[in-house]
Design a protein around this motif. Sequence first.
Motif, PDB file in Angstrom:
ATOM      1  N   ALA A  72      91.028  59.667  44.104  1.00 14.12           N
ATOM      2  CA  ALA A  72      90.766  59.905  45.523  1.00 14.12           C
ATOM      3  C   ALA A  72      89.282  60.134  45.767  1.00 14.12           C
ATOM      4  CB  ALA A  72      91.573  61.122  46.002  1.00 14.12           C
ATOM      5  N   ALA A  73      88.620  60.804  44.842  1.00 16.05           N
ATOM      6  CA  ALA A  73      87.209  61.141  45.019  1.00 16.05           C
ATOM      7  C   ALA A  73      86.290  59.935  44.917  1.00 16.05           C
ATOM      8  CB  ALA A  73      86.798  62.197  43.994  1.00 16.05           C
ATOM      9  N   VAL A  74      86.646  58.947  44.087  1.00 11.84           N
ATOM     10  CA  VAL A  74      85.709  57.841  43.872  1.00 11.84           C
ATOM     11  C   VAL A  74      86.216  56.477  44.342  1.00 11.84           C
ATOM     12  CG1 VAL A  74      84.544  58.990  41.960  1.00 11.84           C
ATOM     13  CG2 VAL A  74      86.514  57.514  41.475  1.00 11.84           C
ATOM     14  N   VAL A  75      87.521  56.319  44.535  1.00  8.04           N
ATOM     15  CA  VAL A  75      88.039  55.007  44.957  1.00  8.04           C
ATOM     16  C   VAL A  75      88.404  55.045  46.442  1.00  8.04           C
ATOM     17  CG1 VAL A  75      89.698  53.149  44.519  1.00  8.04           C
ATOM     18  CG2 VAL A  75      88.906  54.603  42.625  1.00  8.04           C
ATOM     19  N   THR A  76      89.482  55.732  46.779  1.00  6.19           N
ATOM     20  CA  THR A  76      89.873  55.885  48.181  1.00  6.19           C
ATOM     21  C   THR A  76      90.797  57.087  48.313  1.00  6.19           C
ATOM     22  OG1 THR A  76      90.750  54.706  50.121  1.00  6.19           O
ATOM     23  CG2 THR A  76      91.927  54.389  48.047  1.00  6.19           C
ATOM     24  N   ASP A  77      90.706  57.764  49.448  1.00  5.67           N
ATOM     25  CA  ASP A  77      91.503  58.964  49.692  1.00  5.67           C
ATOM     26  C   ASP A  77      92.261  58.793  51.013  1.00  5.67           C
ATOM     27  OD1 ASP A  77      92.533  61.498  49.599  1.00  5.67           O
ATOM     28  OD2 ASP A  77      90.630  62.548  49.884  1.00  5.67           O
ATOM     29  N   PRO A  78      93.618  58.875  50.966  1.00  5.58           N
ATOM     30  CA  PRO A  78      94.475  59.169  49.819  1.00  5.58           C
ATOM     31  C   PRO A  78      94.573  57.984  48.857  1.00  5.58           C
ATOM     32  CG  PRO A  78      95.818  58.711  51.746  1.00  5.58           C
ATOM     33  CD  PRO A  78      94.400  58.736  52.230  1.00  5.58           C
ATOM     34  N   PRO A  79      94.906  58.262  47.580  1.00  5.96           N
ATOM     35  CA  PRO A  79      94.893  57.210  46.556  1.00  5.96           C
ATOM     36  C   PRO A  79      96.240  56.541  46.334  1.00  5.96           C
ATOM     37  CG  PRO A  79      95.124  59.343  45.515  1.00  5.96           C
ATOM     38  CD  PRO A  79      95.078  59.604  47.015  1.00  5.96           C
ATOM     39  N   ASP A  80      97.174  56.709  47.263  1.00  5.63           N
ATOM     40  CA  ASP A  80      98.556  56.248  47.043  1.00  5.63           C
ATOM     41  C   ASP A  80      98.669  54.761  46.700  1.00  5.63           C
ATOM     42  OD1 ASP A  80      98.913  58.828  47.862  1.00  5.63           O
ATOM     43  OD2 ASP A  80      99.844  58.343  49.781  1.00  5.63           O
ATOM     44  N   ASP A  81      97.797  53.931  47.312  1.00  2.57           N
ATOM     45  CA  ASP A  81      97.911  52.485  47.110  1.00  2.57           C
ATOM     46  C   ASP A  81      97.092  51.967  45.935  1.00  2.57           C
ATOM     47  OD1 ASP A  81      99.575  52.333  49.314  1.00  2.57           O
ATOM     48  OD2 ASP A  81      97.919  51.957  50.711  1.00  2.57           O
ATOM     49  N   VAL A  82      96.389  52.849  45.243  1.00  3.46           N
ATOM     50  CA  VAL A  82      95.544  52.410  44.130  1.00  3.46           C
ATOM     51  C   VAL A  82      96.406  52.112  42.910  1.00  3.46           C
ATOM     52  CG1 VAL A  82      93.652  53.010  42.587  1.00  3.46           C
ATOM     53  CG2 VAL A  82      93.602  53.774  44.978  1.00  3.46           C
TER      54      VAL A  82
END
Length: 204
Positions: A72-82
């Motif tokens: 979440a901190a470095v890719v995307t927040d919220p990280p649910d779809d990562v």
Amino acid sequence: MRVRVLRLVLGAAIFGSFVTACGPSEPKRVLSGPPAPAVTGSAVPFTPVPQPVDLAKFDDDPCGLLTGEQVAAVVTDPPDDVKPRRLSNTVSVGCAWNTWRSPLVTVEKPIHDPLTLTELKNTGRRKSGAFDPWTEVSVAGLPAVVFHEMRGPDNCDVAVGVTDDAMLIFSFHGNGSTSTYWDKDRCGGVLKTAEFVIGNLRNR
């Protein structure tokens, strides 16, 4: 007539409130605010590497080296779809994290030259200025270089010397996509990724 109009207005207001309350809401972020920037230090010699990092955990599961909060901190927040994707090709092994709307965040260990910071510095591309701006720093006490393998404000790379014979390369490639916390500082995002991964390699 006035009573009828008033009823219509009140009915519309109540219906509007109902639709708003029941409509789709924004996904809740994992972090309460932007993550703290990575702690970097002044440049240190490329070799010998102080406190070399054991890469056994990286070799075993490179995609397991970021927690959900760190994604979440470095890719995307919220990280649910990562969805982490393991990388393995003729030049490197590692992992990639992204969604269709987020930057591509990767960590890779080269398996062909250049394998170390010294070799990276001595490549023809580096000598020709292709990696500029090139800035030597330290991350978690390890020698590191911030450079730009791909041109453009959305891209940044960090190579960290983890042993005398190996480095890890962290990349943040935006391709025009938005970053939850690093839109204005892509190199800050990739440095934070490096800090997370190195910390997890040392502490897990």
